[in-house]
Design a protein around this motif. Sequence first.
Motif, short mmCIF file in Angstrom:
data_model
loop_
_atom_site.label_atom_id
_atom_site.label_comp_id
_atom_site.label_asym_id
_atom_site.label_seq_id
_atom_site.Cartn_x
_atom_site.Cartn_y
_atom_site.Cartn_z
N ASP A 444 -3.78 26.33 3.13
CA ASP A 444 -4.88 27.41 2.92
C ASP A 444 -5.68 27.62 4.46
OD1 ASP A 444 -4.08 28.50 0.32
OD2 ASP A 444 -5.48 26.93 -0.61
N VAL A 447 -3.28 29.88 6.17
CA VAL A 447 -3.66 31.15 5.97
C VAL A 447 -4.95 31.62 6.50
CG1 VAL A 447 -4.30 32.64 3.94
CG2 VAL A 447 -2.58 30.94 3.65
N HIS A 448 -5.94 30.67 6.43
CA HIS A 448 -7.37 31.16 7.30
C HIS A 448 -7.17 31.41 8.67
CE1 HIS A 448 -11.72 30.55 8.02
NE2 HIS A 448 -11.23 29.92 9.19
#
Length: 668
Positions: A444, A447-448
């Motif tokens: 994640d 993704v960030h």
Amino acid sequence: MMAAQDSHLPEPFTKIKGAERIWDRAREDDGGDRLPWVKERNSICDPDVEVLNGAPPAKALEGGRNLELSPSLIQSEKHLIMLQTVRLKEGEEDLQAVSQLNIQQQSGLHMVVQRGASVLQPLVVVQQGVGAQQNIPTGVAISLQDGVYTFHDMEVMQINVLQEKVQAKDEENKSMDKSPGMLLIKKLVPKNLKNSVKIDRTKDLHAVEEILSCTAKDDISVSLNEPKEQGEQSVVKKTDTLEAHTNTQHRKKGEKVTIHCDLCAFTSLRMSSLNRHMKTHSDEKPHLCHLCLKAFRTVTLLRNHVNTHTGTRPYKCSDCEMAFVTSGELARHRRYKHTLEKPFKCSVCKYSSVEASKLKRHIRSHTGERPYNCCLCSYASKDTYKLKRHMVTHSGEKPYECYVCQARFTQSGTMKIHILQKHSENVPRYQCPHCNAFIARKSDLGVHLRNLHSYLAVAMKCSYCEAVFHERYALIQHKKTHRNEKRFKCDRCSYACKQERHLIVHKRTHTGEKPFTCVSCSKCFRQKQLLTVHFRKHHDSNFKPTVYECPKCGKGYSRWNNMHKHAENCGLARAKVVTRHKGSKGKKKRWNSLKQDVKQEGCSEVSCGGLWESAGTVDLGSFQDVSVVNTECCASEIVPVEYGIETSTPREQKTEMTCEMILNMMDK
DNA sequence: CGCCAGCACGCCCTCTGCTGGCCAGAG
DNA sequence: ACTCTGGCCAGCAGAGGGCGTGCTGGCG
């Protein structure tokens, strides 16, 4: 040399699997029509016909002699030629007999056999137009009418080398003058072995390689033959390197003799080896495991197997606690864990592995080959495990259960992450190097980083000003600087505010406009709230005026700000400014919590007419006693230190409070 | 005959990264 | 009240490591 010429199958070849591989290739080449290919192992004991493992379509084998192409292969313009051993009868031991096999007519393959030999019908899949021809060295390929197959494809063909020197020499002298382009395959059989014979592929192909690599040498000859001259024989031989294949008729005393297996390409210098080898052609497995009744050919195999039951592991690693049933396991373990030797290297990348099978699997990541197809969807995997894992998605099975909360998961890794992040202490978090955000999962964070910190070729413009940014995060941070900006400015005075509606009200002070008229006395007001207050005070008999009591001395005031001003002199400490964000559920809860805290601290709200609810900004500055308690809870809980949040000066707060209060009341 | 090395296949595991649904916060 | 956004989370697949097991064949 051969491997370099044929990039298809550089890996080692085993006799039976090679045939399967050819068939597998045929399957792959077969347009993917998923015909129900069934591999059958014909009896190798069949006295007349030996069919290599991996049976071709029935028609092709029919009678064991006629060569026909399967319809699918014909359709796909690929040629399938089967290689099978046909023992010639006495009267057929000539080339005429070969021609009777219809090989040439149907396949375009020209074969020559030696008197007394068996004939091998080739089992080869040749793809048209693959450009193989140019890769095939002269004399190495067998030309077909519409295709070519290489020596590599001839792995399933039985090739042997003539040892009869004198005859070979004569043949050689004849054939050297012939034009190249056609290699005739000749299988020579010791006269005392009438059965078909396969040669050891490794040795003989190496021998052939050697021949090809030094064709100029005098002692090597590669006999070639014109297609039309079927009556002639060709010989591939190297007299000094192929002694191991000496026909037993010619052996001398003390000379090592290579013994050939009648049924496969196995050769050995020892009869005992051959005897043992012959057991591999039998299904006889006399050694039974008394624990599981599984049968084995040899005592050694049985013993190793029994050790798996008993847990006996005689081979112990000297560098760790591991122990194994076999020495091979130990050796492999040591490569993995201790010596780190990785002899199998990928020619495309830097990958190397301990095991050949791992390299083979790795190569699929380069080729994209996905041999394992899901029968329920279009998914295909590169190895069996992935397919098996994939099948769980169809069954809906969730085999992994969290031992804490009994949640179930499809993959062990997913469960592990769950346990780590839900039920573990000191959960690792991943900090963004650009904005100090902490994110629970590394993926994640990726993704960030992609969403917020990746460079954007097309710059994004701030909607409030001319600033442009190539990073989304920078734009967001920049926009926050506009949040408390008094962007709406009066063109007649210095007044400025954050919201346009406030400016509209303000401008009425310049225009004198008073749009709100009392229905009872026709008095006009610039703001709706002023009208409301007027109406209640003068025309509403039920109206009870709000009294704001000082929490310190109890003195009452009709207006909150007046009480507020009084309270400043009553000794209460100044509280922090708190802004309630409309529409924020979380903040609303906290706001109510604050309200409760303030109430508990003694700030009485007496008929305040919804002051708390309607106030946009509240100045708690005069509640000094409250602030001691509430600033701690408020500052930490209510007003998280956020980028872009600004606090107002006391004077501004008072002004804003009154203005926004009134406007909010007007909205109501 | 037994030991041993090597091969081949299979299984299971971990690590990794992508994807999309969900949900709370923010506007 | 609504939409948008971004973190959380589970699902899922890619890639590779390590080991279990059966088998073959060289060699003493």
